[in-house]
Motif scaffolding. Structure first.
Motif, short mmCIF file in Angstrom:
data_model
loop_
_atom_site.label_atom_id
_atom_site.label_comp_id
_atom_site.label_asym_id
_atom_site.label_seq_id
_atom_site.Cartn_x
_atom_site.Cartn_y
_atom_site.Cartn_z
N TRP A 69 0.85 -1.19 0.00
CA TRP A 69 0.00 0.00 0.00
C TRP A 69 0.89 1.24 0.00
O TRP A 69 2.11 1.14 0.15
CB TRP A 69 -0.95 0.01 1.20
N ILE A 70 0.28 2.38 -0.16
CA ILE A 70 1.02 3.64 -0.11
C ILE A 70 0.55 4.43 1.10
O ILE A 70 -0.64 4.67 1.28
CB ILE A 70 0.86 4.43 -1.42
N GLU A 71 1.51 4.77 1.94
CA GLU A 71 1.24 5.56 3.15
C GLU A 71 1.12 7.04 2.84
O GLU A 71 0.28 7.73 3.38
CB GLU A 71 2.39 5.38 4.16
N ARG A 72 2.03 7.53 2.00
CA ARG A 72 2.09 8.95 1.71
C ARG A 72 2.54 9.15 0.27
O ARG A 72 3.48 8.52 -0.18
CB ARG A 72 3.10 9.62 2.65
N LEU A 73 1.85 10.03 -0.43
CA LEU A 73 2.20 10.37 -1.80
C LEU A 73 2.50 11.86 -1.86
O LEU A 73 1.60 12.69 -1.74
CB LEU A 73 1.03 10.01 -2.74
N GLY A 74 3.77 12.18 -1.97
CA GLY A 74 4.20 13.57 -2.04
C GLY A 74 4.45 14.01 -3.47
O GLY A 74 4.19 13.28 -4.42
N ARG A 75 5.02 15.20 -3.61
CA ARG A 75 5.30 15.74 -4.94
C ARG A 75 6.43 14.98 -5.63
O ARG A 75 6.32 14.62 -6.80
CB ARG A 75 5.66 17.23 -4.81
N THR A 76 7.52 14.70 -4.91
CA THR A 76 8.65 13.98 -5.49
C THR A 76 8.94 12.66 -4.80
O THR A 76 9.72 11.85 -5.30
CB THR A 76 9.94 14.85 -5.42
N GLY A 77 8.33 12.43 -3.65
CA GLY A 77 8.58 11.21 -2.90
C GLY A 77 7.29 10.49 -2.58
O GLY A 77 6.20 11.04 -2.71
N LEU A 78 7.44 9.24 -2.21
CA LEU A 78 6.29 8.49 -1.71
C LEU A 78 6.78 7.45 -0.74
O LEU A 78 7.93 7.01 -0.79
CB LEU A 78 5.46 7.88 -2.84
N THR A 79 5.91 7.10 0.19
CA THR A 79 6.23 6.10 1.20
C THR A 79 5.33 4.89 0.97
O THR A 79 4.11 5.00 1.01
CB THR A 79 6.02 6.64 2.62
#
Length: 160
Positions: free
Chosen positions: A93-103
């Protein structure tokens, strides 16, 4: 690159279960899955997930687009030993979707998702292939990633 065979998997409340295979030679001298194999199995599951959605890498970083990314952080917590070769799953799954990064969040688990052997997260940063500096994800990648965003209520329940 080895791509795992597709088999029906059980539903999970968020994210997706991707099949992975543990082989006899993945086990250590104590008969447990070697600690370095957990992130490797998760990496293979993520590769299969993105490949199934039309993303790939053929050796040309300039043409790789969203696949030109680097790992900033990996964290793994080993919950219980995995002691047998066979078919398992990576719950992704994806915890966080940022502009240039993702967790990314993950669990290495039984094929049906009911037993957890390890869990963790990995932080990726998309980079420009020439400058090797952070660059934004494409709209297409953001839309694909958004399908796996973990609902806030699930994150809060797991934290409790």
């Amino acid at each position: 690159m080895s791509v795992e065979p597709r088999r029906p998997v059980h539903p999970v409340p968020y994210g997706e279960l991707v099949p992975v295979t543990v082989h006899f030679d993945d086990l250590d001298a104590l008969g447990m899955l070697h600690n370095a194999r957990y992130p490797l199995l998760v990496e293979r599951a993520w590769t299969a997930y993105w490949h199934d959605r039309g993303y790939g890498f053929d050796g040309d970083w300039a043409a790789a687009g969203d696949m030109c990314n680097v790992i900033k952080e990996v964290q793994v917590s080993y919950e219980r030993p995995l002691t047998r070769p066979g078919h398992y799953a990576a719950h992704l799954w994806i915890e966080r979707l940022g502009r240039t990064g993702l967790t990314y969040g993950f669990r290495l688990c039984s094929a049906d998702g009911t037993e957890t052997y390890a869990r963790g997260h990995r932080v990726l940063v998309r980079v420009d292939p020439q400058a090797l500096r952070p660059t934004p994800w494409s709209d297409r990648a953001r839309a694909t990633a958004a399908e796996l965003l973990r609902p806030q209520e699930a994150a809060e329940a797991d934290a409790a």
